[in-house]
Design a protein around this motif. Structure first.
Motif, PDB file in Angstrom:
ATOM      1  N   ARG A  88       0.854  -1.186   0.000  1.00 25.73           N
ATOM      2  CA  ARG A  88       0.000   0.000   0.000  1.00 25.73           C
ATOM      3  C   ARG A  88       0.889   1.234   0.000  1.00 25.73           C
ATOM      4  NH1 ARG A  88      -5.314  -1.051   2.270  1.00 25.73           N
ATOM      5  NH2 ARG A  88      -5.381   1.105   2.973  1.00 25.73           N
ATOM      6  N   ARG A 123      -1.572  -0.951  -4.023  1.00 22.42           N
ATOM      7  CA  ARG A 123      -2.804  -0.217  -3.720  1.00 22.42           C
ATOM      8  C   ARG A 123      -2.438   1.214  -3.357  1.00 22.42           C
ATOM      9  NH1 ARG A 123      -7.922  -1.076  -2.913  1.00 22.42           N
ATOM     10  NH2 ARG A 123      -7.615  -3.331  -3.113  1.00 22.42           N
ATOM     11  N   THR A 135      -3.434   4.725  -1.702  1.00 22.07           N
ATOM     12  CA  THR A 135      -4.329   5.196  -0.653  1.00 22.07           C
ATOM     13  C   THR A 135      -3.978   6.625  -0.281  1.00 22.07           C
ATOM     14  OG1 THR A 135      -2.946   4.514   1.229  1.00 22.07           O
ATOM     15  CG2 THR A 135      -4.362   2.831   0.255  1.00 22.07           C
ATOM     16  N   SER A 187      -4.564  -1.022  -7.607  1.00 23.23           N
ATOM     17  CA  SER A 187      -5.910  -0.754  -7.108  1.00 23.23           C
ATOM     18  C   SER A 187      -5.914   0.525  -6.287  1.00 23.23           C
ATOM     19  CB  SER A 187      -6.423  -1.938  -6.277  1.00 23.23           C
ATOM     20  OG  SER A 187      -5.501  -2.259  -5.256  1.00 23.23           O
ATOM     21  N   THR A 196      -7.962   2.774  -2.956  1.00 20.21           N
ATOM     22  CA  THR A 196      -8.927   2.898  -1.870  1.00 20.21           C
ATOM     23  C   THR A 196      -9.323   4.364  -1.755  1.00 20.21           C
ATOM     24  OG1 THR A 196      -8.076   1.007  -0.623  1.00 20.21           O
ATOM     25  CG2 THR A 196      -9.321   2.632   0.603  1.00 20.21           C
ATOM     26  N   THR A 197     -10.617   4.651  -1.821  1.00 21.38           N
ATOM     27  CA  THR A 197     -11.110   6.021  -1.897  1.00 21.38           C
ATOM     28  C   THR A 197     -12.422   6.167  -1.150  1.00 21.38           C
ATOM     29  OG1 THR A 197     -11.950   7.724  -3.431  1.00 21.38           O
ATOM     30  CG2 THR A 197     -12.212   5.445  -4.101  1.00 21.38           C
ATOM     31  N   ASN A 198     -12.747   7.403  -0.771  1.00 24.47           N
ATOM     32  CA  ASN A 198     -14.079   7.664  -0.203  1.00 24.47           C
ATOM     33  C   ASN A 198     -15.106   7.925  -1.296  1.00 24.47           C
ATOM     34  OD1 ASN A 198     -13.833  10.451  -0.960  1.00 24.47           O
ATOM     35  ND2 ASN A 198     -12.840  10.928   0.989  1.00 24.47           N
ATOM     36  N   ASN A 257     -11.614   0.052  -4.011  1.00 23.31           N
ATOM     37  CA  ASN A 257     -12.310  -0.142  -2.751  1.00 23.31           C
ATOM     38  C   ASN A 257     -12.864   1.201  -2.294  1.00 23.31           C
ATOM     39  OD1 ASN A 257     -11.398  -2.744  -2.895  1.00 23.31           O
ATOM     40  ND2 ASN A 257     -10.407  -2.757  -0.897  1.00 23.31           N
ATOM     41  N   SER A 296     -14.653   3.317   0.698  1.00 22.12           N
ATOM     42  CA  SER A 296     -14.949   3.368   2.130  1.00 22.12           C
ATOM     43  C   SER A 296     -16.316   4.017   2.319  1.00 22.12           C
ATOM     44  CB  SER A 296     -13.877   4.181   2.860  1.00 22.12           C
ATOM     45  OG  SER A 296     -12.594   3.623   2.666  1.00 22.12           O
ATOM     46  N   ASN A 319     -15.937  -1.060   1.535  1.00 23.97           N
ATOM     47  CA  ASN A 319     -15.353  -1.297   2.849  1.00 23.97           C
ATOM     48  C   ASN A 319     -16.185  -0.583   3.909  1.00 23.97           C
ATOM     49  OD1 ASN A 319     -13.251  -2.773   1.809  1.00 23.97           O
ATOM     50  ND2 ASN A 319     -11.773  -1.096   1.874  1.00 23.97           N
TER      51      ASN A 319
END
Length: 222
Positions: free
Chosen positions: A28, A78, A80, A107, A109-111, A131, A133, A171
């Motif tokens: 990450r 990932r 982030t 990949s 990870t995001t809001n 992904n 959140s 998530n």
């Protein structure tokens, strides 16, 4: 010493494993530490200065990290934050990472607040999955958690990613207030996966959380 023998020695030397003997092939990278939300579990002291910090890794720095990591056997990355979609060159970053030999997947990870604006470009850049959140689909509860009335933007972002053909997973930080049933039905309609994540919890709250989750599972089974 032959080149082939040296290659085998180096591969074994750099084959990283965890304490259970499992190969470590995933990394990450936090590309930015600022965020456009202010969730209570990320920022319990309600310190807005952290949300607007501007520590950013450049594309060049991230590519340097990825190249070094691939030499150690890392092949899945990932991105982030903070909130990575606030990075001004994220689309270009994904595109360039995908070009590096040894990279199998990238990949994010995001809001998802800004995802609708980026989904098409991320798809074209080669993003493999996203992904999101998302702890609730109730607008008032979302605002209580994040201190921002932006749930509709998040839903638009999720829809945009799905329409672009990007694999999406939701998530959820699990708390006693989490409406597991509503969230599970939401992702079922969207055809996405869902993952419930725990947070460090005081021991006196653990039993209440487990009972709540068990009740939710029973409701879903009905």
């Amino acid at each position: 010493m032959s080149a082939r023998f040296l290659t085998v020695v180096l591969e074994r030397a750099f084959n990283m494993r965890d304490g259970f003997g499992r190969e470590i092939d995933y990394m990450r990278i936090s590309v930015i530490d600022s965020c456009n939300l202010n969730c209570y579990y990320c920022n319990p002291c309600d310190n807005n200065e952290h949300c607007h910090a501007l520590n950013i890794l450049s594309v060049k720095e991230v590519l340097c990290i990825v190249r070094a990591a691939t030499r150690l056997g890392i092949k899945h990355f990932r991105l982030t934050g903070g909130e990575p979609l606030l990075h001004p060159q994220l689309d270009e970053m994904v595109l360039q990472i995908k070009k590096i030999p040894g990279v199998s997947s990238v990949s994010l990870t995001t809001n998802a607040v800004l995802l609708a604006q980026h989904a098409k470009w991320l798809k074209e850049a080669g993003i493999d999955s996203i992904n999101v959140s998302l702890d609730t689909i109730d607008a008032s509860e979302y605002e209580r958690i994040t201190k921002k009335p932006l749930l509709e933007e998040v839903k638009h972002g999720i829809n945009a990613a799905i329409e672009c053909g990007i694999r999406v997973k939701i998530n959820v930080v699990l708390t006693p207030q989490t409406d597991v049933v509503a969230l599970t039905r939401y992702v079922a309609k969207k055809g996405t996966d869902i993952r419930f994540i725990d947070t460090p919890t005081e021991s006196r709250h653990i039993r209440r959380l487990l009972v709540h989750f068990q009740n939710c599972m029973e409701n879903l089974a009905v």
